[in-house]
Design an enzyme around this catalytic site. Structure first.
Site, short mmCIF file in Angstrom:
data_model
loop_
_atom_site.label_atom_id
_atom_site.label_comp_id
_atom_site.label_asym_id
_atom_site.label_seq_id
_atom_site.Cartn_x
_atom_site.Cartn_y
_atom_site.Cartn_z
N THR A 1 -7.76 2.86 -6.30
CA THR A 1 -7.13 3.26 -5.06
C THR A 1 -6.70 2.02 -4.28
O THR A 1 -6.98 0.89 -4.68
CB THR A 1 -8.09 4.11 -4.20
OG1 THR A 1 -9.33 3.41 -4.07
CG2 THR A 1 -8.34 5.46 -4.84
N TYR A 2 -6.05 2.26 -3.14
CA TYR A 2 -5.49 1.16 -2.35
C TYR A 2 -6.58 0.17 -1.96
O TYR A 2 -7.65 0.57 -1.49
CB TYR A 2 -4.80 1.71 -1.11
CG TYR A 2 -3.95 0.72 -0.38
CD1 TYR A 2 -3.00 -0.05 -1.06
CD2 TYR A 2 -4.07 0.54 0.99
CE1 TYR A 2 -2.20 -0.96 -0.39
CE2 TYR A 2 -3.27 -0.37 1.68
CZ TYR A 2 -2.34 -1.11 0.98
OH TYR A 2 -1.55 -2.02 1.65
N HIS A 3 -6.31 -1.10 -2.14
CA HIS A 3 -7.33 -2.13 -2.04
C HIS A 3 -7.36 -2.85 -0.70
O HIS A 3 -8.15 -3.77 -0.51
CB HIS A 3 -7.11 -3.17 -3.15
CG HIS A 3 -5.73 -3.74 -3.15
ND1 HIS A 3 -4.63 -2.99 -3.46
CD2 HIS A 3 -5.26 -4.97 -2.84
CE1 HIS A 3 -3.54 -3.73 -3.35
NE2 HIS A 3 -3.89 -4.94 -2.97
N ARG A 4 -6.51 -2.44 0.25
CA ARG A 4 -6.56 -3.02 1.59
C ARG A 4 -7.08 -1.96 2.54
O ARG A 4 -6.31 -1.18 3.11
CB ARG A 4 -5.17 -3.52 2.02
CG ARG A 4 -4.65 -4.69 1.19
CD ARG A 4 -3.31 -5.19 1.72
NE ARG A 4 -2.88 -6.40 1.02
CZ ARG A 4 -2.08 -6.40 -0.04
NH1 ARG A 4 -1.63 -5.25 -0.52
NH2 ARG A 4 -1.72 -7.53 -0.62
N HIS B 1 -3.00 6.81 -1.45
CA HIS B 1 -3.89 5.66 -1.58
C HIS B 1 -4.23 5.34 -3.03
O HIS B 1 -5.07 4.49 -3.30
CB HIS B 1 -5.16 5.90 -0.77
CG HIS B 1 -4.88 6.14 0.68
ND1 HIS B 1 -4.61 5.11 1.55
CD2 HIS B 1 -4.75 7.28 1.40
CE1 HIS B 1 -4.36 5.61 2.76
NE2 HIS B 1 -4.42 6.92 2.69
#
Length: 468
Positions: A188-191, A16
């Site tokens: 970190t991963y934004h979705r 992530h």
């Protein structure tokens, strides 16, 4: 399935954040592919295409435009935009911000029927002479200390909302910037729908807060709640704030593959501050309720109760996060005052039209759409010219005549279509996917059921079936 004939051991890895540690950990800890989760995703994807392609083709034929579209999520969201705009036109007030002779600003919402008062305030705003004596009397109704909790770290919907409302960026801009920040290894991963913070994230916060603010301000929180799985919140991957990031880039100590703009820094700063605040102790403030009365020539013309934070007693997380709704941080002592200036006076809606961020929040609250599609849904509505953005400082989304016509066609003129684009429809599909994911139903059974319904309503043609 394409790889299965050539290799027997197929696993999934998850990371992530684009950092060396995260990627090595993912490779070290692979997991098996859940075919029930794959089936649930197939149900969502195919159902969305059946509804979207089918209804879009019907709308295009009806209005003679190949650029139009409709969808299970897109159409109800358009309905929210229309409903809120119509409501905003029915409920108007005058928003007035005035500065008193003690330097404190006060904002009031004055009804339009107070014509004499509005006229007098306009005269002050235009620096015109007036024979009317205007006084403001402030009476304290109540006062109490209140403990404020920090908000959790960002999820996709919350980031899009704040970026639109605080920074004035469109949801499309924010998602593009967040994508580049993620690919550059800065966040970190934004979705994500999760507020969960990993032990790595808590460690980053502890290091930064301890060194820059004071170790006594640190309160590590894992957050999270109903979220399932390994998804994390949106957070920085290093204990460097926006000033540090700017300095590292300017000196060449940090080199990124993207061209970093001022908006990249602003979005990063928003994510960084929100995350650090989520790991800090509560704040304590003094909140007061005041009655503000305006007198014209000694006669009471209007009064309104206002609530405001008058003083920060213990700053806590406000050391890094100042975006608290309704904060004033100005103590207003009871007494009688004169108005030195009218800073703002405008007729506005008590319930204003939706902003892009408001739409994202509604999608999250009502369970329509997903983190990966929030921005896309709003963007499609705007690109189809179903709605427009108006305003510079505050960006409101207002419907166009075309948007109204398409929505009316799908929901009022054709009742068989209205069921397919209702919020209830989304809840049904979500329930089907949950059942498939936990293994209670076979995904092909669900698809057959949805297929037969779509055929019976006349929205599926052979060309669409072949595409899916």
């Amino acid at each position: 399935m394409m790889l299965r004939p050539y290799v027997s051991n197929i696993v999934r890895i998850e990371f992530h954040e684009v950092t060396k540690k995260a990627i090595i950990d993912a490779i070290t800890n692979p997991r098996t592919i859940s075919l029930s989760m794959v089936g649930a995703q197939l149900v969502r994807r195919i159902e969305d295409r059946w509804i979207g392609f089918g209804l879009s083709q019907i709308v295009q034929e009806k209005f003679g435009r190949k650029t139009l579209s409709a969808g299970r999520v897109q159409t109800p969201v358009l309905g929210w935009i229309i409903e809120r705009y119509d409501e905003s036109r029915r409920d108007k007030v005058y928003s007035v911000t005035m500065t008193l002779n003690n330097g404190v600003k006060v904002r009031l919402n004055i009804p339009p029927d107070k014509e004499e008062l509005i006229k007098a305030l306009r005269s002050i705003h235009r620096n015109k002479q007036t024979d009317i004596e205007i006084k403001v009397k402030v009476t304290k109704v109540s006062e109490e200390e209140e403990e404020l909790n920090p908000a959790p770290p960002y999820t996709t919907d919350a980031l899009l909302r704040d970026s639109a409302n605080i920074l004035g960026l469109s949801v499309e801009q924010t998602m593009a910037i967040a994508q580049e920040l993620f690919e550059s290894g800065l966040i970190t991963y934004h979705r994500t729908d999760s507020t969960r913070v990993s032990t790595v994230g808590i460690g980053i916060a502890k290091e930064y807060i301890g060194e820059r603010i004071g170790s006594d301000y640190f309160v590590g929180r894992a957050w999270g709640g109903k979220e399932i799985g390994a998804h994390e919140c949106i957070r920085p991957t290093r204990p460097i704030d926006s000033d540090d990031l700017r300095n590292l880039l300017n000196t060449g100590l940090l080199q990124l593959a993207i061209r970093v703009t001022a908006n990249h820094i602003r979005v990063y700063d928003l994510i960084f501050r929100r995350f650090m605040a989520s790991q800090m102790r509560n704040a304590r403030v003094l909140k007061e309720k005041l009655k503000v009365s305006i007198y014209l020539n000694g006669v009471s013309a209007y009064e309104e109760e206002v609530e405001r934070i008058s003083k920060v007693l213990e700053p806590g997380f406000t050391k890094v996060w100042s975006y608290i709704e309704g904060r004033e941080y100005q103590e207003l002592t009871p007494g009688e005052y004169e108005i030195t200036s009218i800073d703002y006076i405008k007729k506005v809606s008590r319930t204003p039209p939706l902003r892009e961020g408001d739409i994202i929040a509604m999608m999250k609250d009502r369970g329509i759409g997903r983190p990966s599609t929030y921005a896309k849904i709003v963007d499609v509505i705007l690109k189809r010219r179903y709605a427009l953005i108006v305003g510079r400082r505050t960006r409101y989304v207002v419907p166009t005549n075309l948007g109204r016509q398409v929505y009316r066609f799908l929901t009022e003129e054709n009742k068989e279509f209205s069921d397919l684009v209702s919020e209830e429809r989304t809840r049904i599909v979500e329930k089907h996917m949950d059942d498939v994911e936990v293994g209670e139903r076979d995904y092909m059974d669900v698809l057959n059921e949805l297929f037969n319904e779509a055929v019976s309503k006349g929205i599926l043609k052979e060309s669409i079936i072949n595409q899916t």
